[in-house]
Design a protein around this motif. Structure first.
Motif, PDB file in Angstrom:
ATOM      1  N   GLU A   1      32.723  42.447  46.090  1.00 44.31           N
ATOM      2  CA  GLU A   1      33.804  41.522  46.208  1.00 44.31           C
ATOM      3  C   GLU A   1      33.468  39.991  45.907  1.00 44.31           C
ATOM      4  O   GLU A   1      32.207  39.664  46.391  1.00 44.31           O
ATOM      5  CB  GLU A   1      33.963  41.615  47.803  1.00 44.31           C
TER       6      GLU A   1
ATOM      7  N   CYS B   1      36.256  34.692  46.082  1.00 40.59           N
ATOM      8  CA  CYS B   1      37.390  34.637  46.995  1.00 40.59           C
ATOM      9  C   CYS B   1      38.090  33.289  47.112  1.00 40.59           C
ATOM     10  O   CYS B   1      37.300  32.325  47.246  1.00 40.59           O
ATOM     11  CB  CYS B   1      36.671  35.193  48.260  1.00 40.59           C
TER      12      CYS B   1
ATOM     13  N   LYS C   1      40.954  34.213  51.510  1.00 39.93           N
ATOM     14  CA  LYS C   1      40.748  35.532  51.961  1.00 39.93           C
ATOM     15  C   LYS C   1      41.280  36.601  50.963  1.00 39.93           C
ATOM     16  O   LYS C   1      41.350  37.911  51.315  1.00 39.93           O
ATOM     17  CB  LYS C   1      41.580  35.631  53.145  1.00 39.93           C
TER      18      LYS C   1
ATOM     19  N   LYS D   1      42.938  41.914  48.802  1.00 39.58           N
ATOM     20  CA  LYS D   1      42.058  42.317  49.863  1.00 39.58           C
ATOM     21  C   LYS D   1      41.924  43.749  49.866  1.00 39.58           C
ATOM     22  O   LYS D   1      42.894  44.665  50.038  1.00 39.58           O
ATOM     23  CB  LYS D   1      42.385  41.787  51.181  1.00 39.58           C
TER      24      LYS D   1
END
Length: 241
Positions: free
Chosen positions: A107, A110, A113, A136
């Protein structure tokens, strides 16, 4: 614009796939501090005064290094970041439990979120695949035969319930698979509808649970939330090549 960015990132990954160098390097010793933040490390090469750059992650029982030269998306992202240290610190690498495979989900990048996600496979040719952007991760599940992986992503937009997408990767051939909705002609994937859950019905079928509304408008979703959230199940077949 988002589609153009995704296509550019996929092209970078394909170019990197032509090289024989490993994308992932695993250290022999476990991490001294499994809670430490990711960090840039250098590894000396055979060329004088040159060193390869890696991002090192400390997982609970292993240390993983990702070769930036072999993941151009990550390399470009870090080079163009205004605060590289912060960008690295906010990355997250998680291991996906799978029989006879070493799969990881990275991940990164970002914002509010929503992140980009790379699926990495160390067990076969050190492959990497960009599976989502500005989303997400909600659910990851291997098919019953462990040959495919399903990833469920959400993206918060104007509706009260986030919209969803589902990506399925063929782990043997390392390619995305197309899902066909045999129940309705309506486009449910690609962040068009909220999907409450998803799971493997069998090795070639995925079943999703969606709100029982005619259209996922804000007013419909508000009413849906007030009326005991009735749902409908839809099955997707994996299109055979």
């Amino acid at each position: 614009m988002l589609k153009k960015v995704m296509c550019f990132m996929l092209l970078l990954l394909l170019l990197a796939a032509c090289s024989e160098e490993p994308v992932i390097v695993k250290k022999d010793s476990p991490p001294e501090n499994p809670d430490s933040n990711p960090a840039i490390v250098k590894k000396q090469t055979n060329v004088q005064d040159e060193a390869e750059k890696f991002v090192e992650f400390a997982l609970p029982d292993e240390q993983i290094m990702i070769n930036l030269e072999m993941v151009p998306i990550l390399n470009v992202y870090l080079r163009t970041s205004k605060n590289r240290e912060k960008a690295i610190r906010e990355m997250n690498l998680s291991r996906i439990e799978a029989d006879s495979k070493e799969l990881y989900l990275l991940e990164f990048s970002c914002h509010k979120k929503l992140c980009s996600y790379l699926l990495l496979d160390k067990s076969k040719k050190n492959q990497a695949y960009l599976v989502a952007d500005m989303a997400k991760s909600m659910q990851i599940q291997l098919s019953p035969d462990n040959d495919k992986i399903m990833l469920h992503f959400n993206r918060k937009q104007t509706t009260p319930v986030p919209l969803s997408d589902i990506v399925v990767i063929d782990l043997k051939n390392w390619v995305p698979l197309t899902l066909e909705n045999k129940s309705t002609d309506e486009q449910l994937l690609g962040f068009k509808w909220p999907l409450i859950s998803s799971y493997w019905f069998d090795n070639n079928t995925i079943e999703v649970v969606k709100p029982a509304v005619p259209k996922p408008t804000k007013s419909n979703m508000d009413k849906w939330q007030q009326n005991s959230v009735p749902v409908t199940k839809i099955q997707f077949d994996i299109r055979t090549q």
